[in-house]
Scaffold this motif. Sequence first.
Motif, PDB file in Angstrom:
ATOM      1  N   ASN A   2      39.038  31.954  39.422  1.00 16.04           N
ATOM      2  CA  ASN A   2      38.808  30.882  39.866  1.00 16.04           C
ATOM      3  C   ASN A   2      40.082  30.761  40.620  1.00 16.04           C
ATOM      4  O   ASN A   2      40.841  31.422  40.935  1.00 16.04           O
ATOM      5  N   ILE A   3      40.108  29.658  41.629  1.00 15.52           N
ATOM      6  CA  ILE A   3      41.099  29.318  42.706  1.00 15.52           C
ATOM      7  C   ILE A   3      42.460  29.258  41.905  1.00 15.52           C
ATOM      8  O   ILE A   3      43.484  29.741  42.600  1.00 15.52           O
ATOM      9  N   GLY A   4      42.531  28.525  40.763  1.00 15.16           N
ATOM     10  CA  GLY A   4      43.970  28.464  40.028  1.00 15.16           C
ATOM     11  C   GLY A   4      44.598  29.910  39.678  1.00 15.16           C
ATOM     12  O   GLY A   4      45.599  30.168  40.092  1.00 15.16           O
ATOM     13  N   ARG A   5      43.637  30.753  39.249  1.00 12.03           N
ATOM     14  CA  ARG A   5      44.220  32.192  39.032  1.00 12.03           C
ATOM     15  C   ARG A   5      44.460  32.978  40.293  1.00 12.03           C
ATOM     16  O   ARG A   5      45.593  33.681  40.246  1.00 12.03           O
ATOM     17  N   LYS A   7      45.875  32.046  42.842  1.00 19.22           N
ATOM     18  CA  LYS A   7      47.011  31.268  43.359  1.00 19.22           C
ATOM     19  C   LYS A   7      48.179  31.854  42.402  1.00 19.22           C
ATOM     20  O   LYS A   7      49.297  32.080  42.812  1.00 19.22           O
ATOM     21  N   GLU A   8      47.903  31.911  40.986  1.00 15.78           N
ATOM     22  CA  GLU A   8      48.984  32.343  40.098  1.00 15.78           C
ATOM     23  C   GLU A   8      49.403  33.947  40.323  1.00 15.78           C
ATOM     24  O   GLU A   8      50.447  34.260  40.467  1.00 15.78           O
ATOM     25  N   SER A  12      52.689  35.568  41.369  1.00 16.45           N
ATOM     26  CA  SER A  12      53.347  36.419  40.687  1.00 16.45           C
ATOM     27  C   SER A  12      54.351  37.422  41.136  1.00 16.45           C
ATOM     28  O   SER A  12      54.069  37.993  42.100  1.00 16.45           O
ATOM     29  N   GLU A  32      42.623  26.785  49.359  1.00 15.20           N
ATOM     30  CA  GLU A  32      41.958  25.896  48.259  1.00 15.20           C
ATOM     31  C   GLU A  32      40.995  25.256  48.747  1.00 15.20           C
ATOM     32  O   GLU A  32      39.763  24.974  48.367  1.00 15.20           O
ATOM     33  N   ARG A  35      38.277  27.721  49.370  1.00 17.10           N
ATOM     34  CA  ARG A  35      37.996  28.432  48.194  1.00 17.10           C
ATOM     35  C   ARG A  35      37.990  29.969  48.509  1.00 17.10           C
ATOM     36  O   ARG A  35      36.976  30.748  47.668  1.00 17.10           O
TER      37      ARG A  35
END
Length: 59
Positions: A2-5, A7-8, A12, A32, A35
């Motif tokens: 997913n988009i959040g992961r 970005k994480e 990192s 975002e 996507r």
Amino acid sequence: MNIGRAKEILGSADPIKVSYEGEAVIIQHVDEKTRTARIYSKTNPEKELDVSVLNLIEG
């Protein structure tokens, strides 16, 4: 993925294994709005692609 992961992983400090179509890649940018992620191959850094984050696999 997913988009959040995505970005994480991009933010990192630790290396996290990500693949696209079976090939190890590095995430360079995440958009975002669309996507998508700009990625490049670990074995061929010249090969950059914009792909849907849904097609990225962690691990």
